[in-house]
Design an enzyme around this catalytic site. Sequence first.
Site, PDB file in Angstrom:
ATOM      1  N   ASP A 137      -6.496   2.147   5.741  1.00  0.00           N
ATOM      2  CA  ASP A 137      -7.578   1.176   5.471  1.00  0.00           C
ATOM      3  C   ASP A 137      -7.097   0.177   4.424  1.00  0.00           C
ATOM      4  O   ASP A 137      -7.335   0.329   3.238  1.00  0.00           O
ATOM      5  CB  ASP A 137      -8.857   1.892   5.027  1.00  0.00           C
ATOM      6  N   ASP A 177       0.847  -1.195   0.000  1.00  0.00           N
ATOM      7  CA  ASP A 177       0.000   0.000   0.000  1.00  0.00           C
ATOM      8  C   ASP A 177       0.878   1.240   0.000  1.00  0.00           C
ATOM      9  O   ASP A 177       2.117   1.154   0.030  1.00  0.00           O
ATOM     10  CB  ASP A 177      -0.910   0.017   1.231  1.00  0.00           C
ATOM     11  N   ASP A 207      -7.282  -3.046   2.493  1.00  0.00           N
ATOM     12  CA  ASP A 207      -8.327  -4.002   2.121  1.00  0.00           C
ATOM     13  C   ASP A 207      -7.799  -5.383   1.768  1.00  0.00           C
ATOM     14  O   ASP A 207      -8.494  -6.373   1.974  1.00  0.00           O
ATOM     15  CB  ASP A 207      -9.086  -3.498   0.877  1.00  0.00           C
ATOM     16  N   ASP A 208      -6.613  -5.445   1.148  1.00  0.00           N
ATOM     17  CA  ASP A 208      -6.217  -6.694   0.495  1.00  0.00           C
ATOM     18  C   ASP A 208      -4.832  -7.165   0.913  1.00  0.00           C
ATOM     19  O   ASP A 208      -3.907  -6.372   1.081  1.00  0.00           O
ATOM     20  CB  ASP A 208      -6.247  -6.514  -1.023  1.00  0.00           C
ATOM     21  N   ARG A 261     -14.212   0.511   1.596  1.00  0.00           N
ATOM     22  CA  ARG A 261     -14.401   1.842   1.000  1.00  0.00           C
ATOM     23  C   ARG A 261     -15.480   1.895  -0.076  1.00  0.00           C
ATOM     24  O   ARG A 261     -15.758   2.960  -0.593  1.00  0.00           O
ATOM     25  CB  ARG A 261     -13.081   2.331   0.423  1.00  0.00           C
ATOM     26  N   TYR A 279       4.656   0.585  -1.760  1.00  0.00           N
ATOM     27  CA  TYR A 279       4.832   0.532  -3.213  1.00  0.00           C
ATOM     28  C   TYR A 279       6.249   0.867  -3.666  1.00  0.00           C
ATOM     29  O   TYR A 279       6.888   0.091  -4.398  1.00  0.00           O
ATOM     30  CB  TYR A 279       3.861   1.498  -3.904  1.00  0.00           C
TER      31      TYR A 279
END
Length: 646
Positions: free
Chosen positions: A210, A204, A212-213, A501, A315
């Site tokens: 937040d 991320d 998510d994955d 989201r 990233y």
Amino acid sequence: MLQNNALLAQLKQQIRDNTPRVTGVIKATEKGFGFLECEDGASYFVPPPAMKKVLHGDRVEAVLHEEGERKSVEPDTLIESNMQRFVARVQKRDGRLAVVPDHPSIKTAMKARIKRSLEEDAIGDGDWVVARLVRHPLKPDDRAFFTQIDELVAKTDDPAVPWRVTLARHALEQECPDAGNDWPLRDEGLEREDLTAEPFFTIDGEKTRDMDDALRVEVREDGGWRLSVAIADPTAYVEEGHAADLEARTRAFTVYLPGQNVTMLPEQLADDLCSLHEGQERPVLACRLDVNADGSLGDYQFFAATARSQARLVYDNVSDWLEGQGDWAPDDTIGEQLKALRDLTEARTAWRQEHALVFKDRPDYVFDLDEAGNVLAIRTEERRIANRMIEESMIAANACCAALLADKVGHGIFNVHRAFEDDKAEAAQSFLATQDIAVEREALTDLSRYKELKRALESRDDAWLDARLRKFQGFTAMSAQPGPHFGLGLAAYATWTSPIRKYGDMVNHRLIKRVLKGEQAPKEASVELTEQLTERRRLNRLAERDVKDWLYVRYLTPAAKQQDVFDAEIIAINRGGMRVRLTANGATAFVPAPLMHADRDKVVVDDKEGRIQIEGEERFKLGDAVRVALTEAKEETRSLVAQPAA
């Protein structure tokens, strides 16, 4: 007397019936006059005295006056005003209260009163408010504009003005939802597979909260890969119909703005209990899918699980490491997975380029702000390999979701995009014909034919052609029924990978769980819900754009004073000039036709073709790379003005 009145009324009606009239929308100018723009493309002059009775954006019926070849109109009937609700600034002068709409084409100060529930002393000169129009000069019995102030948005000196005003303008929530602190994990009757020992990881942004994955990648013996996608599971905490669920349904999406996020779910869920933090066990909905060596998708399996992310990656660090740069390095287990995911991504991208479609990479522009909201810098973030790794993984997982819902349920929340709607396909076909590109209608409306056409057009590398063709194309919409996504080149696409989201993803989670439990699916989502999701996504994007425009103006004011020169791309051409995007930071600026040449008559703008001639020679067209000098930064309209650089 009554008979005479009846005759008089009849006479007036006859005069009205025999008077030429036109209907259209008012477009105001800075010089006091305006134009009535009709649906058939006709445009009529509205003189300054008549403009005092209307506002920019009003839809009106007007009397047509003709004096020789000169035509003008006088609005006399209001059909609809777009000022039912608007953001404005307060004017207090000598005890009189007025508001000025925050709109670049409306400068009218309109008398106002304050809603009874508001304290008049709390609202001062220059404050930002939400108001509504209660009287209009073209309405029967109304003589002038009059408004009511319904809400105080921000004091004039509030540093959060750009955010508060923008959210208020689009009627979006100002704060994250507050729905209590007690969030027990619900018993849904699902058996959860234990994945906590498996080396899942997240990638991320550095400031993302937040998450998510999380992913797990294994190389298969046949040269393909097995990708496990674990997605945060807010529906494990939020029951359908719960207050938090209803609020999430209303909000539809988390709003992401520079320096501020307004979450769809309560922050305790979005940023804590559901977020896949490193080292924390979390309930997840997962998909284990096979990607073949050629990049095509194989079998997939959805299941409920409990997972623990074993590495929170960023990233840029991942991209640097894979490219042999920087000092950061993952542990061996994660490192092997990253290499495998890179290979999977390249194979998957190559497959989609041949069998589907791939978006062109465009950079993101990130605002660095201080605590007061001042812009310290604007960074360009290219779509590097780590970004592409996550994107390809999510696209693959969402394609599996679409297949499952279409096969097992028959409905869900699908992203449907048709390149050209029926009413635009014919115009697009005619336009392509003018470029010596002969295509059948099916090439614009059939997915397989369109993919062939799109790849052929991209091979031409013609920026003007690409920009012109976009004018005929439609937008992505939410649909309860499966449908093609022409932008991705896929037969169906349904997202489930961002449930923290996106409310539509929560809906799809619940449908997937029903499939896993063998339960009958409920009735499909209503048209009302899919239209709301589509509209809220549009408003969120407008809000993000508007806040960025405000911050761009503040940040680039010194550059405008110095008339700094920037590389740019022409992104739009209209009758008044052209709009450009600055390559260095993503800001957009308008280049008015009068700034292109000292003699305005020597500038010919063809807005339909997207071309501009100066002294009979084509000088600019859509998609061109140009150099411009900023000349003005207007905070009151959040706009930048530029001129062609010498």
